[in-house]
Design an enzyme around this catalytic site. Structure first.
Site, PDB file in Angstrom:
ATOM      1  N   GLU A  27      -2.894  -2.762  -2.741  1.00  0.00           N
ATOM      2  CA  GLU A  27      -4.087  -2.289  -2.018  1.00  0.00           C
ATOM      3  C   GLU A  27      -4.452  -0.872  -2.438  1.00  0.00           C
ATOM      4  O   GLU A  27      -3.680   0.061  -2.245  1.00  0.00           O
ATOM      5  CB  GLU A  27      -3.780  -2.322  -0.510  1.00  0.00           C
ATOM      6  CG  GLU A  27      -4.896  -1.771   0.356  1.00  0.00           C
ATOM      7  CD  GLU A  27      -4.516  -1.707   1.837  1.00  0.00           C
ATOM      8  OE1 GLU A  27      -3.328  -1.919   2.175  1.00  0.00           O
ATOM      9  OE2 GLU A  27      -5.396  -1.412   2.658  1.00  0.00           O
ATOM     10  N   HIS A  47     -11.717   1.279   2.256  1.00  0.00           N
ATOM     11  CA  HIS A  47     -11.132   2.023   1.141  1.00  0.00           C
ATOM     12  C   HIS A  47     -12.053   2.238  -0.049  1.00  0.00           C
ATOM     13  O   HIS A  47     -11.601   2.333  -1.189  1.00  0.00           O
ATOM     14  CB  HIS A  47      -9.855   1.319   0.681  1.00  0.00           C
ATOM     15  CG  HIS A  47      -8.738   1.449   1.659  1.00  0.00           C
ATOM     16  ND1 HIS A  47      -7.449   1.077   1.391  1.00  0.00           N
ATOM     17  CD2 HIS A  47      -8.721   1.937   2.921  1.00  0.00           C
ATOM     18  CE1 HIS A  47      -6.684   1.315   2.438  1.00  0.00           C
ATOM     19  NE2 HIS A  47      -7.440   1.830   3.387  1.00  0.00           N
ATOM     20  N   TRP A  98       0.863  -1.176   0.000  1.00  0.00           N
ATOM     21  CA  TRP A  98       0.000   0.000   0.000  1.00  0.00           C
ATOM     22  C   TRP A  98       0.903   1.231   0.000  1.00  0.00           C
ATOM     23  O   TRP A  98       1.857   1.298   0.781  1.00  0.00           O
ATOM     24  CB  TRP A  98      -0.921   0.050   1.231  1.00  0.00           C
ATOM     25  CG  TRP A  98      -1.595   1.389   1.292  1.00  0.00           C
ATOM     26  CD1 TRP A  98      -2.594   1.837   0.484  1.00  0.00           C
ATOM     27  CD2 TRP A  98      -1.235   2.487   2.143  1.00  0.00           C
ATOM     28  NE1 TRP A  98      -2.891   3.149   0.777  1.00  0.00           N
ATOM     29  CE2 TRP A  98      -2.076   3.566   1.787  1.00  0.00           C
ATOM     30  CE3 TRP A  98      -0.281   2.666   3.154  1.00  0.00           C
ATOM     31  CZ2 TRP A  98      -1.998   4.818   2.428  1.00  0.00           C
ATOM     32  CZ3 TRP A  98      -0.203   3.895   3.784  1.00  0.00           C
ATOM     33  CH2 TRP A  98      -1.059   4.957   3.418  1.00  0.00           C
ATOM     34  N   LYS A 158      -7.033   2.630  -2.501  1.00  0.00           N
ATOM     35  CA  LYS A 158      -7.928   3.359  -1.596  1.00  0.00           C
ATOM     36  C   LYS A 158      -8.501   4.560  -2.299  1.00  0.00           C
ATOM     37  O   LYS A 158      -8.119   4.876  -3.422  1.00  0.00           O
ATOM     38  CB  LYS A 158      -7.248   3.711  -0.280  1.00  0.00           C
ATOM     39  CG  LYS A 158      -6.221   4.805  -0.325  1.00  0.00           C
ATOM     40  CD  LYS A 158      -5.463   4.909   0.999  1.00  0.00           C
ATOM     41  CE  LYS A 158      -6.233   5.605   2.089  1.00  0.00           C
ATOM     42  NZ  LYS A 158      -5.447   5.739   3.332  1.00  0.00           N
ATOM     43  N   ASP A 173     -10.466   3.343  10.356  1.00  0.00           N
ATOM     44  CA  ASP A 173      -9.790   2.223  11.007  1.00  0.00           C
ATOM     45  C   ASP A 173     -10.189   2.008  12.456  1.00  0.00           C
ATOM     46  O   ASP A 173      -9.338   1.895  13.342  1.00  0.00           O
ATOM     47  CB  ASP A 173      -8.269   2.348  10.854  1.00  0.00           C
ATOM     48  CG  ASP A 173      -7.829   2.033   9.434  1.00  0.00           C
ATOM     49  OD1 ASP A 173      -8.022   0.883   9.014  1.00  0.00           O
ATOM     50  OD2 ASP A 173      -7.323   2.929   8.737  1.00  0.00           O
ATOM     51  N   ASP A 183      -9.527  -3.664   1.121  1.00  0.00           N
ATOM     52  CA  ASP A 183      -9.635  -3.123   2.486  1.00  0.00           C
ATOM     53  C   ASP A 183     -11.014  -2.489   2.545  1.00  0.00           C
ATOM     54  O   ASP A 183     -11.332  -1.599   1.756  1.00  0.00           O
ATOM     55  CB  ASP A 183      -8.520  -2.095   2.719  1.00  0.00           C
ATOM     56  CG  ASP A 183      -8.584  -1.438   4.094  1.00  0.00           C
ATOM     57  OD1 ASP A 183      -9.694  -1.033   4.506  1.00  0.00           O
ATOM     58  OD2 ASP A 183      -7.538  -1.295   4.750  1.00  0.00           O
ATOM     59  N   HIS A 193      -8.144  -6.745   4.003  1.00  0.00           N
ATOM     60  CA  HIS A 193      -7.891  -5.979   5.217  1.00  0.00           C
ATOM     61  C   HIS A 193      -9.262  -5.689   5.792  1.00  0.00           C
ATOM     62  O   HIS A 193     -10.005  -4.876   5.241  1.00  0.00           O
ATOM     63  CB  HIS A 193      -7.195  -4.652   4.919  1.00  0.00           C
ATOM     64  CG  HIS A 193      -5.706  -4.756   4.922  1.00  0.00           C
ATOM     65  ND1 HIS A 193      -4.897  -3.656   4.755  1.00  0.00           N
ATOM     66  CD2 HIS A 193      -4.888  -5.825   5.092  1.00  0.00           C
ATOM     67  CE1 HIS A 193      -3.634  -4.054   4.820  1.00  0.00           C
ATOM     68  NE2 HIS A 193      -3.605  -5.363   5.020  1.00  0.00           N
ATOM     69  N   ASP A 215     -12.225   6.302   6.062  1.00  0.00           N
ATOM     70  CA  ASP A 215     -11.284   5.207   6.343  1.00  0.00           C
ATOM     71  C   ASP A 215     -10.685   5.374   7.747  1.00  0.00           C
ATOM     72  O   ASP A 215      -9.497   5.580   7.907  1.00  0.00           O
ATOM     73  CB  ASP A 215     -10.186   5.263   5.271  1.00  0.00           C
ATOM     74  CG  ASP A 215      -9.117   4.214   5.449  1.00  0.00           C
ATOM     75  OD1 ASP A 215      -9.432   3.130   5.972  1.00  0.00           O
ATOM     76  OD2 ASP A 215      -7.961   4.479   5.067  1.00  0.00           O
ATOM     77  N   ASP A 218      -6.966  -4.844   9.808  1.00  0.00           N
ATOM     78  CA  ASP A 218      -6.219  -3.583   9.673  1.00  0.00           C
ATOM     79  C   ASP A 218      -6.995  -2.448  10.330  1.00  0.00           C
ATOM     80  O   ASP A 218      -7.885  -1.867   9.718  1.00  0.00           O
ATOM     81  CB  ASP A 218      -5.983  -3.271   8.184  1.00  0.00           C
ATOM     82  CG  ASP A 218      -5.239  -1.957   7.996  1.00  0.00           C
ATOM     83  OD1 ASP A 218      -4.643  -1.460   8.967  1.00  0.00           O
ATOM     84  OD2 ASP A 218      -5.257  -1.421   6.864  1.00  0.00           O
TER      85      ASP A 218
END
Ligand code: RNT
Ligand code: ZN
Length: 414
Positions: A220, A257, A181, A222, A291, A254, A281, A289, A321
């Site tokens: 990856e 993303h 990423w 996003k 997380d 992910d 992820h 995003d 993640d």
């Protein structure tokens, strides 16, 4: 045990053998990201500040500051999580004995202590080059950088990291997912959108030129990063096409993303029509995003259902993640990982073949009624039995161990 027997009988009526389900569940590896333990700081930088458009917020006490502390915290988390686990490392978690090297000169030996630790704890290792939090990424451009020297530095880093992943695979006898990423993007509307992507494509071609045994290479995408709102070089279309045209390189999804109404539970079966591997992820985006720690919410359950009903357990490589610095970090690992596993269990306890048949017959009335009924089946009783058999604390008990660990260990860190 009594509750398990009674729940098991109920599931049997749906045609589900809970013994077989528990056997399957314990062999599904979930890759736990090391970076929840220290807010993505790593061990190399003097100030350890996080850059690249991602952010960990909060200042809960007790963060791991050294390899020993991070390993100890991970061991605590592992002891409270059932089933098969892997640990996902980032290049910035290299352990130097004396001589420090820059990221383009990293070697397997800088991860020898992790391998030794992984063997002791019976976990496989996944890996990630770290294309952020570094002076050469200060402008958030790495593999797409217009400066050839900077770009070459990051290409060398990418190659070095793949060799480290190959070393993990060889030492631990288990494939290593090596995920790229990059933060590359622009805050303002760019004057050139194609140029950076062509440079990224060329960089990736150099990085992936040599096939390495045991390494599952992935990229990856996003939508945007903080401070990089206008343009992301590694967009979804870019990497999907890159992976589709470069056998052996996979597109990692992910779930933080994508645009807020897009869901990866729908992307999974779309990709499974074409790819033999889909690395994930799993995170929890909150409006963006962000997380957040993975909770047992509807989308998590839907992701798990797609993996199970598309026969994707061998193809989808589940990794987590997220990074929340506002709560006990060990607890965050335990909550998120156990939730991923609970979602998988719930998915394994559904009669998918029967539901598919109802859909194909066009019997949507019955399908709706039966799926809603299954939602209130006693899946918690099966989960408790699973935890007991795996020798880990159940839902009511594990948190007490976190409190003790916080009192005895984390609270004593300066
Ligand atoms: C960033 C990506 C990336 C990182 C980790 C630390 O938006 O999700 O996967 O979170 O590499
Ligand atoms: Zn990610």
């Amino acid at each position: 045990m009594e509750r398990y027997e009674s729940a098991s009988t109920k599931y049997k009526k749906l045609g589900i053998d809970t013994e077989q389900v528990l056997e399957t569940l314990k062999n599904i590896p979930v890759s736990i990201h090391c970076w929840q333990g220290d807010d993505v700081t790593g061990f190399e930088a003097a100030d350890g500040s996080l850059t690249g458009g991602i952010q960990a917020t909060g200042n809960y006490p007790g963060k791991a500051r050294t390899p020993e502390e991070l390993m100890a915290d991970l061991e605590k988390a592992l002891s409270l999580i059932p089933g098969k686990k892997k640990i996902n490392l980032h290049a910035c978690y290299a352990i130097f004995d004396g001589e420090k090297v820059d990221r383009d000169a990293l070697e397997p030996k800088h991860f020898a202590k992790w391998v030794e630790w992984a063997k002791k704890n019976h976990v496989g290792l996944d890996f990630n080059p770290t294309y952020f939090s570094h002076p050469k990424a200060a402008d958030s451009l790495t593999l797409s950088h217009p400066d050839d020297e900077i770009r070459a530095f990051w290409v060398r880093h990418g190659i070095a990291c793949r060799k480290i992943a190959a070393y993990f695979a060889k030492e631990l006898g288990c494939e290593s997912v090596c995920n790229s990423w990059i933060p590359d993007g622009y805050k303002e509307i760019p004057a050139d959108r194609l140029g950076p992507r062509l440079r990224l494509k060329d960089s990736l071609d150099q990085i992936f030129a040599e096939k390495l045994p045991g390494v599952v290479d992935c990229v990856e995408s996003k939508v945007f990063g903080i401070g990089l709102e206008a343009y992301t070089v590694g967009s979804s279309e870019f990497y999907l096409t890159y992976a589709a045209t470069h056998p052996g390189v996979y597109n990692l999804l992910d779930n933080g993303h994508y645009h807020p109404t897009e869901v990866i539970s729908d992307k999974l079966p779309a990709l499974l029509a074409f790819y033999d591997r889909i690395p994930l992820h799993v995170t929890r985006p909150m409006r963006w995003d962000s997380d957040h720690v993975v909770l047992l919410d509807d989308e998590l359950k839907e992701i798990a259902k797609e993996i199970v009903r598309c026969d994707g357990l061998e193809k989808v490589m589940i990794g987590l993640d997220y990074f929340d610095a506002s709560i006990n970090r060990v607890s965050a690992w335990v909550v998120g990982t156990r939730n991923m596993q609970k979602a998988l269990l719930a998915a394994l306890l559904e009669p998918h073949a029967h539901f598919k048949a109802l859909q194909d017959e066009g019997n949507f009335t019955r399908l709706m009624a039966e799926r809603e009924a299954v939602k209130v089946y006693p899946f918690g009783d099966i989960w408790d039995e699973y935890c007991a058999r795996q020798g880990v604390a159940n839902e009511d008990d594990w948190f007490a161990e976190i409190e003790t660990y916080e009192k005895e260990i984390l609270s004593k860190r300066g």
